[in-house]
Scaffold this active site. Structure first.
Site, PDB file in Angstrom:
ATOM      1  CE  LYS A  75      -3.280  -2.572   1.130  1.00  0.00           C
ATOM      2  NZ  LYS A  75      -2.722  -2.377   2.491  1.00  0.00           N
ATOM      3  CB  SER A 150      -0.840  -5.666   3.200  1.00  0.00           C
ATOM      4  OG  SER A 150      -1.435  -4.455   3.619  1.00  0.00           O
ATOM      5  CB  SER A 174       0.157  -2.372   5.380  1.00  0.00           C
ATOM      6  OG  SER A 174       0.065  -3.671   5.896  1.00  0.00           O
TER       7      SER A 174
END
Lengths: 485, 471
Positions: A75, A150, A174
């Protein structure tokens, strides 16, 4: 082109050991798949040159661990030395870090090959990845749908089989919520299990890095190497790291499992509840006991989450001021102008909204009225969970109230995005580990996931149940047409 | 005019003498080239986290203890949020709700006797960067960012410039002797901000803060200046506003920096990156027991050892001398002689050659020998002056040095023989003495000293000579 990346990690490891394939084969195949899936927008930055270099370097080395030579992506809020780290924000569009996050060092030590950086909500603020400065990643099961967020890019990359493993981060769901939307296994470990050093913080008291994978076993393998005390992170735990795969394959007979009534209330779509009920029946049939329980304050999780997260974020994001790194506005008149325009131009709408609300929440007396009170309720919620874990091994329920929705839906109500995560936030509030394991599809063929919550540092037990369900259901979780069904 | 009462409160920032910074492993060094003692943590890079230097807790705890504070045994850090270029994260990690020490005091001497200046709290925090402004550019030196500080906040207990200066002198002495800080105001390792107000009533007047005062004596100057300035304004019928002023040492006056607006909003909240710190009773005890002897205790001890008040003052002003002297407390040597040596001949020698005690050949054992030799009359101060350079420069024992200088130890019998001999050969002088001529004894003394080549202790000679003459 070969299809080594459709094999399990154990099979790949065997081929590497027997020198039937080389790490470079995996890297080439990985970049080939990424190229084919460009439209899914799972990646922000790729590091082909270094990945190839690393793969060739590994040819002379002994295959000494199960993840040796396996491609991985991170990420884009996990700091990578010399590799652009944007947090999906204009603010860090050209930010090349000068150090590595602790997890990155650990991956490198195990000779995993970092392929690139995954798309996400800007600074992890969102539940659809649509706040990304680089545009939203798409759900591989239906490109008209959101990936969730996210950690959308990390999840999409794995779900679409571009790469077998990624790391995400989970502040209020997330990792788990997009994993549920896209049909992959995602783990948010116990707060303190994985070092946060080098994770660009959203809410420091909640953030946790975790693995995303195609299946349960591989997820545990990745947790094995990223977990552990880090002297650079005071909030990381000294609790000894165990082999998280060790209970996988064990019988679940006699396990005591609780289902919070809130998780099966009207806020959850009927189709999802039906799927979860099927699992409950399955587990009962296989000898687990299931009780429905109340967890006090669980319904307050969204409210206190918003307060804590935005308050901490307003402070965490203060350092982006255009002075030392990142975006800096052009020709500032003075100091104040530099601050104002840099932040006005560098941050997206959602980030600015949360910074403003967070600043308000900490302002003057508000800190007592909101933030400190939220911390108290968080403690109370934690205690409620502790009470439940005196009697139960695990807690289960849905991960999301709905399946992935339309990519153009609901962007106008900033509060809705928080309610998407109503079922996953309580876990972060209590610092507990939570994970997603896919349990099927709705009638539109969109994935549905089960949330498993464990007591602190009992990830191994969660993997045991998840692996059991995975084996029993034996779902085809590959969204690619040609391989699907 | 003088019915106005002045009230002063003081905030002191003192840098702690640690090897590394408070939240990172960067060196805590003063005077290094700009931005050479920094790392990603000091620079506030995205994703970095603070670690906590335990030495900081120890030194801050010491400081809290010597300031007689109550200790917060469970404490945490807080974030103080404000934007400023010298504040790398745009929040400063400090202690707001649980300062390490509260409710302490410092006792000072005033014209009206002892007075307790109450300490509101002492808390730990990180220093900011140093900004350097040149023409239209501002430069930042991050070497100072993250240097550990304690901030010590008094109650508004001082009522004059003298009291404020006495407090600062005392505070400096306490911190210096507890090895907490080197308290060098000129290097910024001790900084004082004063809050000054004047009032004719029991109610406090409007608080004016004065920053940037570069010495303790200038604190006095600044307070007196403010006292006069504020009264003059009030007498003209003006209303004072809360403001921050800067001391200007060129004009010995204060200059307006900014008017304070409605209270600063620092949006404090507990620092989530640093877990609560618990100080166990054993730990506090251990730290307390290991605090170096305070200046007050040293003074008491020196006084009891017979050292003069003037010398005590000199010793306390020079921590190195005091520490050196204290090494011999248990050796039962004559501390008066020892301190005279250290402040006299030895200090002069060190000054002359710009040396420190550590790089001379004066070992502890040799020092004890010298002091004892002087004490017993084995040598006198004249001889010591002669052999001083050898004592300081040669790796030899005192006896060997004396030998090399042809200084023989004279036994009492030898001395008595010499005295007797001189008396026998100077009958006239003996008779003069007996007839009340005081000058005769001086002549005899001179003869004896000449005969002993100065190797005899004059006190002993006088004593024995008198005895023999009285026979």
């Amino acid at each position: 082109m070969s299809n080594y990346l459709d094999l399990s990690i154990q099979e790949i490891n065997k081929l590497l050991k027997e020198k039937q394939i080389k790490p470079i084969d995996l890297v080439n195949e990985c970049f080939d798949r990424i190229e084919k899936n460009k439209d899914l927008n799972a990646f922000i930055t790729l590091d082909k040159e270094n990945a190839i270099k690393k793969a060739i370097e590994l040819e002379g080395k002994e295959v000494d661990n199960p993840l040796f030579g396996i491609p991985i992506a991170l990420k884009d809020n996990i700091i990578t030395k010399d590799l652009r780290t944007t947090c999906a924000s204009r603010m860090l569009e050209n930010f090349i870090p000068i150090y590595n996050a602790t997890v990155v060092k650990k991956l490198i030590e195990k000779n995993m090959i970092i392929i690139g950086k995954c798309n996400m909500d800007e600074f992890a603020m969102g539940s659809t990845s649509r706040t990304s400065y680089f545009g939203a990643p798409l759900n591989p099961w239906n490109k008209e749908r959101v990936s969730g967020g996210s950690s959308g890019g990390s999840v999409v990359a794995v779900a679409s089989r571009q790469i077998p493993l990624t790391l995400g981060s989970d502040t209020g769901g997330s990792i788990r919520q997009p994993s549920s939307y896209c049909g992959v296994v995602g783990m948010k470990p116990t707060y303190g299990r994985v070092s946060r050093y080098g994770l660009v913080p959203y809410a420091s008291s909640l953030d946790q890095i975790g693995p995303v994978s195609r299946n349960v076993y591989e997820n545990a393998l990745l947790l094995n190497i990223i977990a552990g005390k880090d002297e650079l992170d005071l909030t990381s735990s000294r609790k000894e790291v165990e082999d998280y795969t060790r209970l996988i394959g064990e019988d679940i007979k006699g396990m005591k499992i609780a289902v919070p009534n809130y998780f099966m209330s009207d806020i959850v779509d009927k189709e999802i509840k039906d799927k979860v009920n099927e699992i409950i029946e399955l587990l009962k049939e296989k000898g687990a006991t299931i009780d429905y329980i109340d967890i006090d304050f669980i319904e307050n999780a969204v409210t206190i989450y918003q307060i804590i997260v935005m308050a901490e974020a307003s402070s965490n994001l203060a350092r982006f001021d255009g002075i030392r790194y990142g975006y800096s506005c052009e020709n500032p008149k003075d100091m104040e102008d530099l601050y104002k325009r840099t932040r006005q131009e560098g941050f997206g709408t959602e980030v600015k909204r949360r910074i403003m609300v967070g600043s308000y929440l900490l302002s003057g007396e508000n800190a007592n009225v909101y933030y400190n009170k939220a911390l108290q309720i968080r403690d109370d919620l934690k205690k409620s969970f502790e009470k439940a874990f005196e009697k139960y091994d695990l807690i289960i329920g849905p991960n999301a109230t709905t399946v992935a929705y339309g990519i153009n839906a609901k962007l106008d109500d900033p509060r809705q995005t928080f309610f998407d995560d109503a079922l996953v936030m309580p876990t972060n509030m209590a610092g507990l580990p939570g994970m997603n394991v896919p349990i099927g599809f709705n009638n539109e063929n969109m994935p549905i996931g089960l949330q498993i919550i464990g007591n602190s540092f009992e990830e191994a037990k969660m993997y045991k149940l998840a692996a059991f369900i995975e084996k029993e259901l034996n779902l085809n979780l590959d969204p690619r047409g040609e391989n699907n069904g | 005019m003088d019915s106005y009462k002045t009230t002063v409160g003081i905030e002191v920032h003192a840098e702690l003498k640690t090897k590394s910074k408070i939240f990172s492993s960067s060196a805590n060094n003063y005077g290094k080239m700009a931005n050479t003692c920094t790392n990603v943590i000091d620079l506030g890079y995205p994703g970095v986290l603070p670690t906590l230097n335990e030495e900081v807790i120890k030194l801050a705890l010491r400081a809290a203890l010597v300031l007689n504070c109550k200790i917060n045994k469970t404490m945490h850090f807080d974030r103080k949020n404000y934007f400023y270029p010298d504040n790398p994260k745009n929040y400063q990690i400090t202690q707001n709700r649980t300062p390490i020490g509260v409710d302490g005091y410092v006792e000072i001497d005033t014209n009206n006797g002892k007075k307790k200046i109450r300490i509101h709290d002492i808390h730990i925090e990180e220093d900011t960067c140093k900004s350097v402004h040149s023409s239209n550019k501002s430069l930042l030196d991050f070497n100072r960012a993250g240097v550990p500080l304690v901030e010590i906040v008094t109650e508004a207990d001082m009522s004059s410039a003298e009291e404020a200066m006495a407090y600062l002198e005392k505070l400096r002495e306490l911190l210096l002797y507890a090895d907490v800080s080197d308290c060098k105001i000129e290097e910024g390792s001790m900084r004082c901000d004063c809050n000054v107000s004047v009032s004719k009533t029991e109610k406090y007047g409007t608080k004016i803060e004065v920053k940037n005062i570069g010495s303790i004596s200038n604190v006095g100057v600044a307070i007196n200046y403010e006292h006069d300035r504020q009264i003059a304004l009030l007498e003209k019928g003006e209303t004072l506003k809360e403001e921050t002023r800067r001391f200007d040492d060129k004009t010995n006056s204060t200059v307006l920096m900014r008017v304070k607006e409605t209270g600063n909003d620092y949006r404090y909240f507990p620092e989530p990156d640093i877990p609560y710190v618990t100080l166990t009773d054993e730990y506090v005890k251990e730290v307390e027991e290991n605090i170096p002897m305070t200046a007050d205790k040293r003074k008491e001890f020196y006084l009891a050892s017979g050292i003069s008040e003037i010398n005590i003052k000199k010793i306390i002003q020079n921590r190195t001398v005091s520490d050196y002297l204290n090494k011999f407390i248990d050796k039962k040597i004559n501390l008066v002689i020892a301190s005279n040596l250290l402040l006299g001949d030895i200090a002069a020698y060190l000054n002359k050659y710009e040396m420190t005690l550590e790089n001379t050949k004066l070992t502890d054992d040799k020092f004890v020998e010298v002091v004892n030799a002087l004490d017993s009359g084995k040598i006198n101060s004249k001889i010591f002056k002669e052999i001083l350079e050898d004592v300081m420069e040669q790796d030899l024992s005192l006896d060997k040095i004396l030998d090399n200088h042809g200084v023989k130890e004279m036994s009492k019998d030898e001395l008595l023989d010499i005295i007797k001999n001189i008396l026998d050969n100077n009958e006239q002088s003996v008779n003069d003495y007996k007839n009340g001529n005081d000058r005769a004894i001086k002549f005899l003394m001179g003869q004896i000293m000449k005969e002993t080549k100065g190797n005899a202790n004059p006190t002993l000679v006088t004593e024995e000579l008198t005895k023999m003459l009285e026979k």
